[in-house]
Design a protein around this motif. Sequence first.
Motif, PDB file in Angstrom:
ATOM      1  N   PRO A  96       0.784  -1.270   0.099  1.00 61.17           N
ATOM      2  CA  PRO A  96       0.216   0.065   0.011  1.00 61.17           C
ATOM      3  C   PRO A  96       0.798   1.466   0.029  1.00 61.17           C
ATOM      4  CG  PRO A  96      -0.719  -1.603   1.628  1.00 61.17           C
ATOM      5  CD  PRO A  96       0.628  -2.124   1.225  1.00 61.17           C
ATOM      6  N   ILE A  97       2.026   1.290   0.736  1.00 64.06           N
ATOM      7  CA  ILE A  97       2.900   2.339   0.801  1.00 64.06           C
ATOM      8  C   ILE A  97       3.397   2.574  -0.623  1.00 64.06           C
ATOM      9  CG2 ILE A  97       4.968   3.426   1.785  1.00 64.06           C
ATOM     10  CD1 ILE A  97       4.356   1.933   4.472  1.00 64.06           C
ATOM     11  N   LEU A  98       4.085   1.524  -1.447  1.00 63.50           N
ATOM     12  CA  LEU A  98       4.360   1.982  -2.728  1.00 63.50           C
ATOM     13  C   LEU A  98       3.192   2.185  -3.714  1.00 63.50           C
ATOM     14  CD1 LEU A  98       6.834  -1.105  -2.910  1.00 63.50           C
ATOM     15  CD2 LEU A  98       7.498   1.490  -2.733  1.00 63.50           C
ATOM     16  N   ALA A  99       1.864   1.803  -3.646  1.00 62.94           N
ATOM     17  CA  ALA A  99       0.980   2.129  -4.318  1.00 62.94           C
ATOM     18  C   ALA A  99       0.625   3.693  -4.197  1.00 62.94           C
ATOM     19  CB  ALA A  99      -0.349   1.256  -4.195  1.00 62.94           C
ATOM     20  N   VAL A 100       0.573   4.203  -2.975  1.00 66.45           N
ATOM     21  CA  VAL A 100       0.345   5.515  -2.560  1.00 66.45           C
ATOM     22  C   VAL A 100       1.371   6.214  -3.307  1.00 66.45           C
ATOM     23  CG1 VAL A 100       0.015   7.344  -1.041  1.00 66.45           C
ATOM     24  CG2 VAL A 100      -1.269   5.075  -0.625  1.00 66.45           C
ATOM     25  N   ILE A 101       2.565   6.016  -3.122  1.00 65.27           N
ATOM     26  CA  ILE A 101       3.744   6.792  -3.544  1.00 65.27           C
ATOM     27  C   ILE A 101       3.647   6.757  -5.030  1.00 65.27           C
ATOM     28  CG2 ILE A 101       6.307   6.683  -3.998  1.00 65.27           C
ATOM     29  CD1 ILE A 101       6.518   5.723  -1.204  1.00 65.27           C
ATOM     30  N   GLY A 102       3.561   5.790  -6.015  1.00 63.09           N
ATOM     31  CA  GLY A 102       3.276   5.509  -7.213  1.00 63.09           C
ATOM     32  C   GLY A 102       2.122   6.490  -7.795  1.00 63.09           C
ATOM     33  N   ILE A 103       1.051   6.571  -7.231  1.00 59.97           N
ATOM     34  CA  ILE A 103      -0.043   7.290  -7.565  1.00 59.97           C
ATOM     35  C   ILE A 103       0.306   8.914  -7.464  1.00 59.97           C
ATOM     36  CG2 ILE A 103      -2.496   8.294  -6.899  1.00 59.97           C
ATOM     37  CD1 ILE A 103      -3.022   5.144  -6.179  1.00 59.97           C
ATOM     38  N   VAL A 104       0.767   9.338  -6.266  1.00 61.10           N
ATOM     39  CA  VAL A 104       1.267  10.546  -6.101  1.00 61.10           C
ATOM     40  C   VAL A 104       2.373  10.920  -7.201  1.00 61.10           C
ATOM     41  CG1 VAL A 104       2.777  12.194  -4.632  1.00 61.10           C
ATOM     42  CG2 VAL A 104       1.047  10.745  -3.599  1.00 61.10           C
ATOM     43  N   LEU A 105       3.378   9.860  -7.583  1.00 63.72           N
ATOM     44  CA  LEU A 105       4.262  10.546  -8.585  1.00 63.72           C
ATOM     45  C   LEU A 105       3.778  10.580 -10.164  1.00 63.72           C
ATOM     46  CD1 LEU A 105       7.310   8.029  -7.802  1.00 63.72           C
ATOM     47  CD2 LEU A 105       7.239  10.743  -7.410  1.00 63.72           C
ATOM     48  N   VAL A 106       2.576   9.678 -10.286  1.00 68.55           N
ATOM     49  CA  VAL A 106       1.770   9.854 -11.303  1.00 68.55           C
ATOM     50  C   VAL A 106       1.224  11.154 -11.615  1.00 68.55           C
ATOM     51  CG1 VAL A 106      -0.020   9.101 -12.807  1.00 68.55           C
ATOM     52  CG2 VAL A 106       1.695   7.428 -11.852  1.00 68.55           C
ATOM     53  N   ILE A 107       0.758  11.594 -10.585  1.00 66.19           N
ATOM     54  CA  ILE A 107      -0.144  12.942 -10.493  1.00 66.19           C
ATOM     55  C   ILE A 107       0.817  14.161 -10.839  1.00 66.19           C
ATOM     56  CG2 ILE A 107      -1.457  14.463  -8.930  1.00 66.19           C
ATOM     57  CD1 ILE A 107      -2.843  12.015  -8.043  1.00 66.19           C
ATOM     58  N   ILE A 108       2.173  13.823  -9.973  1.00 66.45           N
ATOM     59  CA  ILE A 108       3.227  15.193 -10.085  1.00 66.45           C
ATOM     60  C   ILE A 108       3.546  14.925 -11.483  1.00 66.45           C
ATOM     61  CG2 ILE A 108       5.488  15.750  -9.645  1.00 66.45           C
ATOM     62  CD1 ILE A 108       4.796  14.725  -6.655  1.00 66.45           C
ATOM     63  N   PHE A 109       3.988  14.006 -12.312  1.00 62.09           N
ATOM     64  CA  PHE A 109       4.338  13.977 -13.680  1.00 62.09           C
ATOM     65  C   PHE A 109       3.357  14.502 -14.768  1.00 62.09           C
ATOM     66  CE2 PHE A 109       7.967  11.289 -11.775  1.00 62.09           C
ATOM     67  CZ  PHE A 109       8.901  12.040 -12.307  1.00 62.09           C
ATOM     68  N   LEU A 110       2.014  14.278 -14.386  1.00 61.00           N
ATOM     69  CA  LEU A 110       0.960  14.478 -15.167  1.00 61.00           C
ATOM     70  C   LEU A 110       0.896  16.178 -15.044  1.00 61.00           C
ATOM     71  CD1 LEU A 110      -1.684  11.844 -15.047  1.00 61.00           C
ATOM     72  CD2 LEU A 110      -0.278  12.343 -17.036  1.00 61.00           C
ATOM     73  N   ARG A 111       0.874  16.600 -13.921  1.00 58.59           N
ATOM     74  CA  ARG A 111       0.574  18.021 -13.690  1.00 58.59           C
ATOM     75  C   ARG A 111       1.736  18.874 -14.182  1.00 58.59           C
ATOM     76  NH1 ARG A 111      -3.861  20.584 -11.565  1.00 58.59           N
ATOM     77  NH2 ARG A 111      -2.245  22.034 -10.656  1.00 58.59           N
TER      78      ARG A 111
END
Length: 114
Positions: free
Chosen positions: A9-24
Motif C-alpha cells: 500500500p505504501i508503494l501504491a500511494v507513492i506511485g499514484i502521487v508520482l503519476v499525479i506530479i508528472f501529469l501536472r
Amino acid sequence: MQILALSVPILAVIGIVLVIIFLRKYTNNERMALIEKGINRSEWLAGGGLDQNNLSLRLGFFLVGIGCGILVGELLREFAGFRPPVAYLSMLFLFGGIGLFVSYLIEEKRNKDK
C-alpha cells in the motif's frame, strides 16, 4: 511477510502521487509551449488535439479491450492451464493495447477525412 503486506500500500500511494506530479508537470509544460508559440488552447484542440470525442473513443476501445482481456485470460486459465496472474495480466495488457491501437487508427482515419 508482514513487511511485504505493509510495503504494497505504501508503494501504491507513492506511485499514484508520482503519476499525479508528472501529469501536472507535463500539462504545465504543454501549456507553456502553447503560450510561447502564441497558440490558443481551444484552437489547438480544434486542430487535432485531444477533444472529447477522441477521449471517449480511446476510453471506450480501451475498456472493451480490457473486458476482452479478462475474458480471454479466464479462458486461458480454465482450458490451457495458465496460472491466474500470468493469464490475466498478459491478456489485459495485450487487449488493452490492441484497443488503444484500434482507436488510434480510427482517429487517424477521421483526421485524414477532415
